[in-house]
Design a protein around this motif. Structure first.
Motif, PDB file in Angstrom:
ATOM      1  N   THR A  78       0.834  -1.207   0.000  1.00  0.00           N
ATOM      2  CA  THR A  78       0.000   0.000   0.000  1.00  0.00           C
ATOM      3  C   THR A  78       0.868   1.256   0.000  1.00  0.00           C
ATOM      4  O   THR A  78       0.641   2.204  -0.783  1.00  0.00           O
ATOM      5  CB  THR A  78      -0.926   0.005   1.228  1.00  0.00           C
ATOM      6  N   VAL A  79       1.867   1.296   0.878  1.00  0.00           N
ATOM      7  CA  VAL A  79       2.768   2.451   0.943  1.00  0.00           C
ATOM      8  C   VAL A  79       3.539   2.606  -0.357  1.00  0.00           C
ATOM      9  O   VAL A  79       3.699   3.723  -0.901  1.00  0.00           O
ATOM     10  CB  VAL A  79       3.729   2.316   2.141  1.00  0.00           C
ATOM     11  N   GLY A  80       4.029   1.474  -0.895  1.00  0.00           N
ATOM     12  CA  GLY A  80       4.807   1.542  -2.133  1.00  0.00           C
ATOM     13  C   GLY A  80       3.991   2.075  -3.300  1.00  0.00           C
ATOM     14  O   GLY A  80       4.448   2.945  -4.056  1.00  0.00           O
ATOM     15  N   ILE A  81       2.765   1.549  -3.460  1.00  0.00           N
ATOM     16  CA  ILE A  81       1.914   1.994  -4.576  1.00  0.00           C
ATOM     17  C   ILE A  81       1.508   3.453  -4.396  1.00  0.00           C
ATOM     18  O   ILE A  81       1.510   4.240  -5.358  1.00  0.00           O
ATOM     19  CB  ILE A  81       0.669   1.082  -4.665  1.00  0.00           C
ATOM     20  N   TRP A  82       1.180   3.850  -3.158  1.00  0.00           N
ATOM     21  CA  TRP A  82       0.786   5.229  -2.904  1.00  0.00           C
ATOM     22  C   TRP A  82       1.926   6.194  -3.211  1.00  0.00           C
ATOM     23  O   TRP A  82       1.720   7.223  -3.874  1.00  0.00           O
ATOM     24  CB  TRP A  82       0.324   5.395  -1.467  1.00  0.00           C
ATOM     25  N   GLU A  83       3.126   5.890  -2.769  1.00  0.00           N
ATOM     26  CA  GLU A  83       4.267   6.777  -3.012  1.00  0.00           C
ATOM     27  C   GLU A  83       4.590   6.875  -4.499  1.00  0.00           C
ATOM     28  O   GLU A  83       4.929   7.960  -5.010  1.00  0.00           O
ATOM     29  CB  GLU A  83       5.489   6.284  -2.231  1.00  0.00           C
ATOM     30  N   TYR A  84       4.476   5.753  -5.212  1.00  0.00           N
ATOM     31  CA  TYR A  84       4.728   5.782  -6.655  1.00  0.00           C
ATOM     32  C   TYR A  84       3.698   6.655  -7.365  1.00  0.00           C
ATOM     33  O   TYR A  84       4.059   7.536  -8.182  1.00  0.00           O
ATOM     34  CB  TYR A  84       4.693   4.361  -7.214  1.00  0.00           C
ATOM     35  N   VAL A  85       2.426   6.466  -7.064  1.00  0.00           N
ATOM     36  CA  VAL A  85       1.365   7.244  -7.708  1.00  0.00           C
ATOM     37  C   VAL A  85       1.498   8.724  -7.350  1.00  0.00           C
ATOM     38  O   VAL A  85       1.333   9.620  -8.195  1.00  0.00           O
ATOM     39  CB  VAL A  85      -0.017   6.697  -7.309  1.00  0.00           C
ATOM     40  N   ARG A  86       1.823   9.002  -6.078  1.00  0.00           N
ATOM     41  CA  ARG A  86       1.928  10.389  -5.631  1.00  0.00           C
ATOM     42  C   ARG A  86       3.050  11.120  -6.351  1.00  0.00           C
ATOM     43  O   ARG A  86       2.871  12.267  -6.815  1.00  0.00           O
ATOM     44  CB  ARG A  86       2.166  10.433  -4.118  1.00  0.00           C
ATOM     45  N   HIS A  87       4.216  10.492  -6.475  1.00  0.00           N
ATOM     46  CA  HIS A  87       5.351  11.168  -7.094  1.00  0.00           C
ATOM     47  C   HIS A  87       5.236  11.217  -8.614  1.00  0.00           C
ATOM     48  O   HIS A  87       5.771  12.150  -9.243  1.00  0.00           O
ATOM     49  CB  HIS A  87       6.655  10.481  -6.696  1.00  0.00           C
ATOM     50  N   GLN A  88       4.583  10.240  -9.205  1.00  0.00           N
ATOM     51  CA  GLN A  88       4.503  10.208 -10.657  1.00  0.00           C
ATOM     52  C   GLN A  88       3.341  11.035 -11.221  1.00  0.00           C
ATOM     53  O   GLN A  88       3.469  11.636 -12.289  1.00  0.00           O
ATOM     54  CB  GLN A  88       4.360   8.749 -11.133  1.00  0.00           C
TER      55      GLN A  88
ATOM     56  N   LEU B   4       1.937  15.038  -7.880  1.00  0.00           N
ATOM     57  CA  LEU B   4       2.729  16.149  -7.346  1.00  0.00           C
ATOM     58  C   LEU B   4       2.188  17.526  -7.747  1.00  0.00           C
ATOM     59  O   LEU B   4       2.220  18.458  -6.935  1.00  0.00           O
ATOM     60  CB  LEU B   4       4.194  16.022  -7.783  1.00  0.00           C
ATOM     61  N   PRO B   5       1.671  17.689  -8.970  1.00  0.00           N
ATOM     62  CA  PRO B   5       1.114  19.017  -9.309  1.00  0.00           C
ATOM     63  C   PRO B   5      -0.132  19.363  -8.503  1.00  0.00           C
ATOM     64  O   PRO B   5      -0.515  20.535  -8.419  1.00  0.00           O
ATOM     65  CB  PRO B   5       0.787  18.890 -10.798  1.00  0.00           C
ATOM     66  N   TYR B   6      -0.786  18.359  -7.901  1.00  0.00           N
ATOM     67  CA  TYR B   6      -2.056  18.597  -7.228  1.00  0.00           C
ATOM     68  C   TYR B   6      -1.951  18.493  -5.698  1.00  0.00           C
ATOM     69  O   TYR B   6      -2.742  19.094  -4.979  1.00  0.00           O
ATOM     70  CB  TYR B   6      -3.103  17.580  -7.713  1.00  0.00           C
ATOM     71  N   ILE B   7      -1.029  17.671  -5.212  1.00  0.00           N
ATOM     72  CA  ILE B   7      -0.896  17.457  -3.773  1.00  0.00           C
ATOM     73  C   ILE B   7       0.506  17.885  -3.341  1.00  0.00           C
ATOM     74  O   ILE B   7       1.506  17.417  -3.895  1.00  0.00           O
ATOM     75  CB  ILE B   7      -1.126  15.970  -3.415  1.00  0.00           C
ATOM     76  N   SER B   8       0.543  18.742  -2.345  1.00  0.00           N
ATOM     77  CA  SER B   8       1.847  19.200  -1.848  1.00  0.00           C
ATOM     78  C   SER B   8       2.556  18.074  -1.101  1.00  0.00           C
ATOM     79  O   SER B   8       1.950  17.078  -0.712  1.00  0.00           O
ATOM     80  CB  SER B   8       1.660  20.403  -0.924  1.00  0.00           C
ATOM     81  N   MET B   9       3.888  18.293  -0.867  1.00  0.00           N
ATOM     82  CA  MET B   9       4.689  17.300  -0.189  1.00  0.00           C
ATOM     83  C   MET B   9       4.191  17.081   1.242  1.00  0.00           C
ATOM     84  O   MET B   9       4.101  15.944   1.720  1.00  0.00           O
ATOM     85  CB  MET B   9       6.150  17.712  -0.167  1.00  0.00           C
TER      86      MET B   9
END
Length: 281
Positions: free
Chosen positions: A17-27, A30-35
């Motif tokens: 879950t963490v791996g898939i979420w981090e991949y989707v978030r960074h790929q 990023l333009p929509y959700i801040s760090m």
């Protein structure tokens, strides 16, 4: 799903879950959700996934663990019952059999009437105890072969236990049973089963029958059990003979429960009836 698979799923689901979420978030996000927002969302997502999926897996694992514990406990009980049955057979039952043989020799040697009466009383006692022990051995072993989690005599229907007795008999015996199991008390089940076992043994050993029938009826609360065979029957009343220990013990068992016993010869068939509340049909 096996116990091992559940453990691996519990370990892998949060990680994936963490791996898939981090991949989707960074790929893609990023333009929509801040760090900072993404860092806050990560534990929330893991928590939601854990509550919905991992919790169910934990429940399944706990259920499997409880079932395993019950099976281990049942196995321990069955092993102890089998051990007790073996000890009864190897010790008490064989000793009683030897004592019965010795009393029989004494009976042949002594002809005085008074002494014979004493010998008959001793033989009856030995015979009764021997049957009690063998009945206990049979009950222990029948229940040990059961696949129920709690192997007790009361946990198996009387109808099924009668079927087992019939199955161990080389003579074909038809069973017709119309009595609900819950109408009997635990004591009645034990006593009736012992009487039925004695009746089946008599059909096999003494009646020289080629066919037998057992029928259980319940008519408006009046219960009757009929055991019938096509054997050679009898010429005199067996209850007048002193050495018919099995029949005398059977009669005493039924009398203690306020049941009646009737033994008749009709149309080249021997009929043995157990009835309750004076019902004779």
């Amino acid at each position: 799903m096996s116990y091992k698979q559940i453990k691996w799923m519990i370990l892998l689901i949060p990680t994936l879950t963490v791996g898939i979420w981090e991949y989707v978030r960074h790929q893609f996000l990023l333009p929509y959700i801040s760090m900072d927002l993404g860092n806050w969302l990560t534990p929330v997502i893991v928590y939601v996934v854990s509550i919905t999926l991992v919790t169910k897996l934990f429940r399944n694992m706990e259920r499997i663990q409880k079932e395993l514990e019950k099976e281990r406990a049942a196995k321990a009980v069955l092993e102890s019952r089998e051990k007790l049955a073996k000890e009864l057979h190897d010790g008490i039952a064989q000793s009683l059999f030897l004592l019965s043989v010795q009393v029989e020799r004494l009976e042949l040697q002594r002809k005085q009437e008074k002494q014979l009466d004493e010998v008959y009383a001793i033989r009856k006692t030995v015979h009764e105890v021997n049957r009690y022990v063998r009945q206990s051995i049979a009950n222990l072993r029948y229940d040990a072969q059961s696949h129920t989690a709690q192997p007790t005599l009361d946990s198996i229907a009387l109808h099924n236990q009668i079927g087992r007795i019939i199955g161990d008999t080389p003579i074909p015996i038809e069973l017709e049973w119309h009595i609900e199991d819950d109408v009997f008390t635990a004591k009645e089940k034990i006593e009736l089963l012992a009487c039925l076992r004695e009746a089946v043994v008599n059909i096999q050993k003494h009646a020289k029958a080629s066919q037998g029938w057992i029928k259980g009826e319940d008519k408006n609360g009046y219960r009757k059990i009929t055991i019938k065979d096509n054997g050679r029957g009898f010429t005199v009343d067996p209850f007048t003979l002193k050495d018919r220990y099995g029949l005398h013990i059977m009669k005493e068992r039924l009398k203690a429960m306020n049941w009646n016993l009737r033994l008749v010869r009709e149309q080249e068939s021997t009929i043995l009836e157990f009835s309750q509340d004076g019902e004779h049909v």
